[in-house]
Design an enzyme around this catalytic site. Structure first.
Site, PDB file in Angstrom:
ATOM      1  N   SER A 143       0.637  -1.105  -0.073  1.00  0.00           N
ATOM      2  CA  SER A 143       0.036   0.163  -0.040  1.00  0.00           C
ATOM      3  C   SER A 143       0.737   1.338  -0.125  1.00  0.00           C
ATOM      4  O   SER A 143       0.300   2.316  -0.572  1.00  0.00           O
ATOM      5  CB  SER A 143      -0.807   0.100   1.251  1.00  0.00           C
ATOM      6  OG  SER A 143      -0.201   0.006   2.445  1.00  0.00           O
ATOM      7  N   THR A 144       2.000   1.181   0.609  1.00  0.00           N
ATOM      8  CA  THR A 144       2.797   2.471   0.501  1.00  0.00           C
ATOM      9  C   THR A 144       3.489   2.718  -0.758  1.00  0.00           C
ATOM     10  O   THR A 144       3.411   4.092  -1.207  1.00  0.00           O
ATOM     11  CB  THR A 144       4.018   2.386   1.409  1.00  0.00           C
ATOM     12  OG1 THR A 144       3.429   2.024   2.919  1.00  0.00           O
ATOM     13  CG2 THR A 144       5.016   3.619   1.655  1.00  0.00           C
ATOM     14  N   HIS A 157      -6.757   7.948   2.231  1.00  0.00           N
ATOM     15  CA  HIS A 157      -6.082   6.636   2.515  1.00  0.00           C
ATOM     16  C   HIS A 157      -5.878   6.221   3.959  1.00  0.00           C
ATOM     17  O   HIS A 157      -5.419   7.285   4.719  1.00  0.00           O
ATOM     18  CB  HIS A 157      -4.789   6.121   1.636  1.00  0.00           C
ATOM     19  CG  HIS A 157      -3.521   7.107   2.026  1.00  0.00           C
ATOM     20  ND1 HIS A 157      -2.652   6.489   2.951  1.00  0.00           N
ATOM     21  CD2 HIS A 157      -3.282   8.348   1.726  1.00  0.00           C
ATOM     22  CE1 HIS A 157      -1.776   7.454   3.073  1.00  0.00           C
ATOM     23  NE2 HIS A 157      -2.119   8.482   2.415  1.00  0.00           N
ATOM     24  N   HIS A 213      -5.542   2.745   7.271  1.00  0.00           N
ATOM     25  CA  HIS A 213      -5.903   1.401   7.770  1.00  0.00           C
ATOM     26  C   HIS A 213      -7.511   1.615   8.377  1.00  0.00           C
ATOM     27  O   HIS A 213      -7.287   1.193   9.689  1.00  0.00           O
ATOM     28  CB  HIS A 213      -4.750   0.846   8.444  1.00  0.00           C
ATOM     29  CG  HIS A 213      -3.442   0.754   7.904  1.00  0.00           C
ATOM     30  ND1 HIS A 213      -3.554   0.389   6.713  1.00  0.00           N
ATOM     31  CD2 HIS A 213      -2.236   1.231   8.135  1.00  0.00           C
ATOM     32  CE1 HIS A 213      -2.068   0.208   6.566  1.00  0.00           C
ATOM     33  NE2 HIS A 213      -1.459   1.007   7.254  1.00  0.00           N
TER      34      HIS A 213
END
Length: 348
Positions: free
Chosen positions: A78-79, A132, A134
């Site tokens: 994701s990074t 974005h 978590h």
């Protein structure tokens, strides 16, 4: 005045906004300083929009009234993907906002859900916007929102994801190598952990991608829930614009560029050639043995997480097969393949 205070609850860093939900958490001196900086930077952006032309009371153009939410699952590349959004935001004229929840808790309180939904939908200065973080899936429709955001995501083979996260907690990665991690100093390999029945590598730790897609319902977080699996599948098909897989990230990016060019124009080339495309490789990672993998695969939890992964992979490959063609080893996007005819009534 109340609306302004609500907007001030969000943290921002330049074109990349650092949006922190820390309600109810201890307020440290560092936190107070961050809030002060955030308020100043939010004011700057809102003043800039006021100078350029007031948008608060105006109706946004359809192209501007777009929000993408990438509720990223940890350790799925994701990074690497979000760095592309960072690099393109100024050029493609949109804002990127990072949702940073206290202790990375993916479940928001009901009051934070209301704050988040209201802000995402009404914060015109931040549109078009790419959020974005978590967080688990949140259904905007149940809050009475007329125009829902566009959800996207990426998932990964569940065992590979867990192995990566296990070593990440102990050794970190090449993104922030100096940062001390929670399990730093623990030299036990993943194989040794599984053999000893350790908690950090237990099958229950595989239960993550399903609840991230399932959402904020209690049952989503009951490990091994068949209802949660089916709800995650339903949401993936009906609520997500596109879900890719880590192993085929470039194809995911290429499809996003073709379908959402307002945000992702130039993304494919940037991923192929950019220095930030492959950031955050977990260091000191040792691949598990076949015996370790076989032991985890005996678990019903793995079977369910793997079922969800295979479901997502099949859906992604189905979408890709109808959108691209291969020529000389390269993929290319198909041109428009429909047209209109028999248009009535006939014009004079």
């Amino acid at each position: 005045m109340g609306e302004e205070r609500g907007r001030m609850q969000f943290y921002q860093v330049s074109c990349i906004l650092h949006y922190s939900l820390i309600f109810g958490s201890p307020v440290t001196p560092a936190c107070i300083a961050e809030r002060a900086i955030a308020r100043h930077e939010v004011r700057e952006i809102e003043q800039r929009h006021t100078i350029d032309g007031p948008r608060q009371d105006a109706t946004l153009d359809e192209d501007d009234d777009v929000v993408i939410i990438y509720n990223r699952v940890p350790k799925t590349a994701s990074t690497s993907f979000t760095n592309i959004a960072y690099d393109l935001c100024a050029k493609n004229k949109y804002h990127v906002l990072h949702i940073n929840t206290t202790k990375n808790n993916p479940v928001m309180s009901l009051q934070d859900q209301v704050r988040f939904v209201k802000n995402v939908t009404s914060w015109k200065e931040m549109k078009p916007g790419f959020y974005h973080g978590h967080i688990s899936y949140l259904d905007f429709a149940k809050f009475g929102v007329k125009k829902k955001p566009i959800y996207i995501n990426v998932i990964r083979d569940p065992i590979e994801r867990l192995v990566s996260y296990y070593y990440f907690l102990r050794f970190g990665d090449d993104y922030r190598p100096g940062l001390r991690r929670r399990k730093q100093g623990d030299k036990k390999t993943f194989d040794e952990c599984v053999a000893a029945g350790g908690s950090d590598c237990a099958p229950e730790k595989l239960w993550l991608q399903i609840p991230f897609f399932c959402g904020h319902s209690s049952e989503c977080w009951n490990v091994g829930s068949r209802w949660a699996l089916e709800q995650a599948k339903y949401n993936l098909i009906n609520e997500y614009f596109l879900v890719g897989v880590t192993e085929e990230l470039e194809d995911f990016i290429m499809l996003l560029e073709a379908t959402l060019p307002q945000f992702f124009r130039g993304a494919t080339e940037l991923y192929r050639t950019g220095k930030k495309s492959h950031l955050r490789k977990t260091t000191e990672k040792k691949l598990p043995t076949k015996e370790t993998i076989a032991k985890l695969q005996q678990s019903e939890i793995w079977k369910m997480e793997n079922e969800f992964y295979e479901f997502a992979l099949e859906q992604f490959q189905f979408v890709r097969a109808h959108a691209v063609r291969e020529k000389d080893g390269e993929l290319y996007i198909l041109a428009q393949n429909f047209f209109y005819e028999k248009i009535y009534p006939k014009s004079n």
